[in-house]
Design a protein around this motif. Structure first.
Motif, PDB file in Angstrom:
ATOM      1  N   PRO A  11      98.925-102.848  -6.728  1.00  0.00           N
ATOM      2  CA  PRO A  11     100.334-102.496  -6.486  1.00  0.00           C
ATOM      3  C   PRO A  11     100.520-100.999  -6.260  1.00  0.00           C
ATOM      4  N   THR A  12     101.094-100.653  -5.115  1.00  0.00           N
ATOM      5  CA  THR A  12     101.259 -99.240  -4.734  1.00  0.00           C
ATOM      6  C   THR A  12     102.105 -98.475  -5.746  1.00  0.00           C
ATOM      7  N   ARG A  13     103.128 -99.142  -6.272  1.00  0.00           N
ATOM      8  CA  ARG A  13     104.030 -98.474  -7.218  1.00  0.00           C
ATOM      9  C   ARG A  13     103.276 -97.946  -8.431  1.00  0.00           C
ATOM     10  N   TRP A  14     102.376 -98.775  -8.984  1.00  0.00           N
ATOM     11  CA  TRP A  14     101.663 -98.357 -10.192  1.00  0.00           C
ATOM     12  C   TRP A  14     100.543 -97.384  -9.874  1.00  0.00           C
ATOM     13  N   LEU A  15      99.976 -97.498  -8.662  1.00  0.00           N
ATOM     14  CA  LEU A  15      99.006 -96.482  -8.234  1.00  0.00           C
ATOM     15  C   LEU A  15      99.668 -95.108  -8.199  1.00  0.00           C
ATOM     16  N   THR A  16     100.898 -95.080  -7.664  1.00  0.00           N
ATOM     17  CA  THR A  16     101.632 -93.822  -7.567  1.00  0.00           C
ATOM     18  C   THR A  16     101.987 -93.275  -8.948  1.00  0.00           C
ATOM     19  N   ILE A  17     102.438 -94.164  -9.836  1.00  0.00           N
ATOM     20  CA  ILE A  17     102.846 -93.716 -11.173  1.00  0.00           C
ATOM     21  C   ILE A  17     101.667 -93.120 -11.942  1.00  0.00           C
ATOM     22  N   VAL A  18     100.546 -93.824 -11.950  1.00  0.00           N
ATOM     23  CA  VAL A  18      99.381 -93.314 -12.691  1.00  0.00           C
ATOM     24  C   VAL A  18      98.838 -92.040 -12.032  1.00  0.00           C
ATOM     25  N   GLY A  19      98.849 -92.001 -10.690  1.00  0.00           N
ATOM     26  CA  GLY A  19      98.406 -90.796  -9.992  1.00  0.00           C
ATOM     27  C   GLY A  19      99.297 -89.601 -10.300  1.00  0.00           C
ATOM     28  N   LEU A  20     100.615 -89.811 -10.327  1.00  0.00           N
ATOM     29  CA  LEU A  20     101.541 -88.727 -10.673  1.00  0.00           C
ATOM     30  C   LEU A  20     101.353 -88.267 -12.113  1.00  0.00           C
ATOM     31  N   TYR A  21     101.084 -89.210 -12.991  1.00  0.00           N
ATOM     32  CA  TYR A  21     100.823 -88.857 -14.404  1.00  0.00           C
ATOM     33  C   TYR A  21      99.608 -87.920 -14.478  1.00  0.00           C
ATOM     34  N   ASP A  22      98.546 -88.265 -13.741  1.00  0.00           N
ATOM     35  CA  ASP A  22      97.352 -87.399 -13.726  1.00  0.00           C
ATOM     36  C   ASP A  22      97.707 -86.001 -13.239  1.00  0.00           C
ATOM     37  N   LEU A  23      98.491 -85.933 -12.172  1.00  0.00           N
ATOM     38  CA  LEU A  23      98.848 -84.638 -11.589  1.00  0.00           C
ATOM     39  C   LEU A  23      99.706 -83.809 -12.546  1.00  0.00           C
ATOM     40  N   VAL A  24     100.733 -84.439 -13.126  1.00  0.00           N
ATOM     41  CA  VAL A  24     101.650 -83.705 -14.009  1.00  0.00           C
ATOM     42  C   VAL A  24     100.922 -83.205 -15.254  1.00  0.00           C
ATOM     43  N   PHE A  25     100.136 -84.051 -15.877  1.00  0.00           N
ATOM     44  CA  PHE A  25      99.444 -83.620 -17.098  1.00  0.00           C
ATOM     45  C   PHE A  25      98.301 -82.653 -16.778  1.00  0.00           C
ATOM     46  N   GLY A  26      97.736 -82.746 -15.572  1.00  0.00           N
ATOM     47  CA  GLY A  26      96.738 -81.764 -15.173  1.00  0.00           C
ATOM     48  C   GLY A  26      97.354 -80.369 -15.070  1.00  0.00           C
ATOM     49  N   LEU A  27      98.529 -80.276 -14.451  1.00  0.00           N
ATOM     50  CA  LEU A  27      99.225 -78.993 -14.338  1.00  0.00           C
ATOM     51  C   LEU A  27      99.687 -78.492 -15.703  1.00  0.00           C
ATOM     52  N   LEU A  28     100.181 -79.420 -16.527  1.00  0.00           N
ATOM     53  CA  LEU A  28     100.635 -79.042 -17.870  1.00  0.00           C
ATOM     54  C   LEU A  28      99.472 -78.502 -18.713  1.00  0.00           C
ATOM     55  N   ALA A  29      98.336 -79.181 -18.633  1.00  0.00           N
ATOM     56  CA  ALA A  29      97.162 -78.731 -19.390  1.00  0.00           C
ATOM     57  C   ALA A  29      96.715 -77.347 -18.925  1.00  0.00           C
ATOM     58  N   TYR A  30      96.737 -77.117 -17.614  1.00  0.00           N
ATOM     59  CA  TYR A  30      96.354 -75.811 -17.065  1.00  0.00           C
ATOM     60  C   TYR A  30      97.289 -74.711 -17.575  1.00  0.00           C
ATOM     61  N   ALA A  31      98.569 -75.057 -17.743  1.00  0.00           N
ATOM     62  CA  ALA A  31      99.557 -74.051 -18.149  1.00  0.00           C
ATOM     63  C   ALA A  31      99.463 -73.701 -19.632  1.00  0.00           C
ATOM     64  N   VAL A  32      99.122 -74.655 -20.487  1.00  0.00           N
ATOM     65  CA  VAL A  32      99.215 -74.415 -21.941  1.00  0.00           C
ATOM     66  C   VAL A  32      97.873 -74.233 -22.635  1.00  0.00           C
ATOM     67  N   PHE A  33      96.752 -74.517 -21.941  1.00  0.00           N
ATOM     68  CA  PHE A  33      95.469 -74.522 -22.656  1.00  0.00           C
ATOM     69  C   PHE A  33      95.095 -73.147 -23.190  1.00  0.00           C
ATOM     70  N   ASP A  34      95.406 -72.103 -22.444  1.00  0.00           N
ATOM     71  CA  ASP A  34      95.095 -70.743 -22.920  1.00  0.00           C
ATOM     72  C   ASP A  34      95.742 -70.466 -24.270  1.00  0.00           C
ATOM     73  N   PHE A  35      97.025 -70.779 -24.382  1.00  0.00           N
ATOM     74  CA  PHE A  35      97.759 -70.545 -25.634  1.00  0.00           C
ATOM     75  C   PHE A  35      97.195 -71.409 -26.765  1.00  0.00           C
ATOM     76  N   LEU A  36      96.835 -72.644 -26.426  1.00  0.00           N
ATOM     77  CA  LEU A  36      96.289 -73.561 -27.433  1.00  0.00           C
ATOM     78  C   LEU A  36      94.964 -73.034 -27.976  1.00  0.00           C
ATOM     79  N   LEU A  37      94.139 -72.502 -27.096  1.00  0.00           N
ATOM     80  CA  LEU A  37      92.822 -72.022 -27.517  1.00  0.00           C
ATOM     81  C   LEU A  37      92.944 -70.738 -28.336  1.00  0.00           C
ATOM     82  N   GLU A  38      93.862 -69.857 -27.930  1.00  0.00           N
ATOM     83  CA  GLU A  38      94.044 -68.597 -28.657  1.00  0.00           C
ATOM     84  C   GLU A  38      94.557 -68.849 -30.069  1.00  0.00           C
ATOM     85  N   ASP A  39      95.451 -69.846 -30.218  1.00  0.00           N
ATOM     86  CA  ASP A  39      96.035 -70.126 -31.533  1.00  0.00           C
ATOM     87  C   ASP A  39      95.049 -70.860 -32.418  1.00  0.00           C
TER      88      ASP A  39
END
Length: 226
Positions: A198-226
């Motif tokens: 189903p294309t809908r669920w392919l898109t949802i899971v793919g978007l989840y990967d993209l959003v959390f990938g960007l989120l992880a890139y943004a916060v990992f530095d702070f997480l590691l320093e703390d």
């Protein structure tokens, strides 16, 4: 420079696992045990459709929790964090290397768990179409588990109750991935033969990967320093 650091860290992770054989064998054994429990608790010889998709997804996710729990243990206990923070490299290199290592562990786990699942529980014939669609769905799920697992593992390693913290945080965060992957696998394991993903669920899971990938890139530095 960053990718050289990623490559060096990833080689260190894989060599450590090849020497100790702690994480992947434990994940594989847990997945087999989980499938056996499903086999006897459902009191059914075979499953198909949504139930089959849900069982395989849950088995992979629960086994992944073991890998997430062990992802940063060696660095924490042997001073790897301190050495890395003193090195003149981008902190994100550790995020990428750890996520790739966990992704690799999940692929090896699935080389064992998927055939075992097909042998013990799956009712429809395991054709090349089923295999191809299952690979697509599981790779999308693996990406999400690797990204979220690396973030949660880095957060939990600084706490005394890390074995408890990881599932308490990771499982709710990964719930959309569990639902999406089960929905993707349901038509693949349909009793009448595999239907298209189903294309809908392919898109949802793919978007989840993209959003959390960007989120992880943004916060990992702070997480590691703390």
């Amino acid at each position: 420079m960053m990718w050289r650091a990623v490559s060096a860290l990833l080689r260190k992770e894989l060599r450590l696992e090849l020497r100790t054989f702690q994480v992947v064998p434990a994940m594989a054994l847990f997945s087999i045990t989980t499938l056996v429990v499903f086999h006897f608790s459902l009191q059914r010889d075979a499953v198909d459709g949504a139930l089959a998709g849900g069982i395989l997804t849950i088995t992979v996710l629960f086994s992944a929790i073991l890998g997430i729990n062990r992802l940063f243990v060696a660095d924490h206990e042997e001073g790897g964090f301190d050495g890395f923070l003193l090195a003149p490299v981008d902190r994100t290199a550790m995020l990428v290397a750890k996520a790739l290592a966990l992704f690799s562990f999940l692929l090896v786990l699935e080389l064992i768990a998927v055939p075992a699942f097909a042998f013990m529980l799956l009712d429809p014939e395991f054709t090349f179409t089923v295999l191809g669609q299952a690979i697509v769905a599981l790779i999308l799920a693996d990406l999400a588990i690797a990204i979220v697992g690396t973030l949660v593992g880095a957060l939990a390693i600084q706490t005394r109750a890390r074995d408890l913290i990881v599932p308490l945080i990771a499982l709710p965060l990964l719930l959309p991935v569990v639902i999406g992957t089960a929905k993707l696998l349901a038509p693949t394991f349909a009793a009448g033969g595999a239907a298209a993903l189903p294309t809908r669920w392919l898109t949802i899971v793919g978007l989840y990967d993209l959003v959390f990938g960007l989120l992880a890139y943004a916060v990992f530095d702070f997480l590691l320093e703390d």
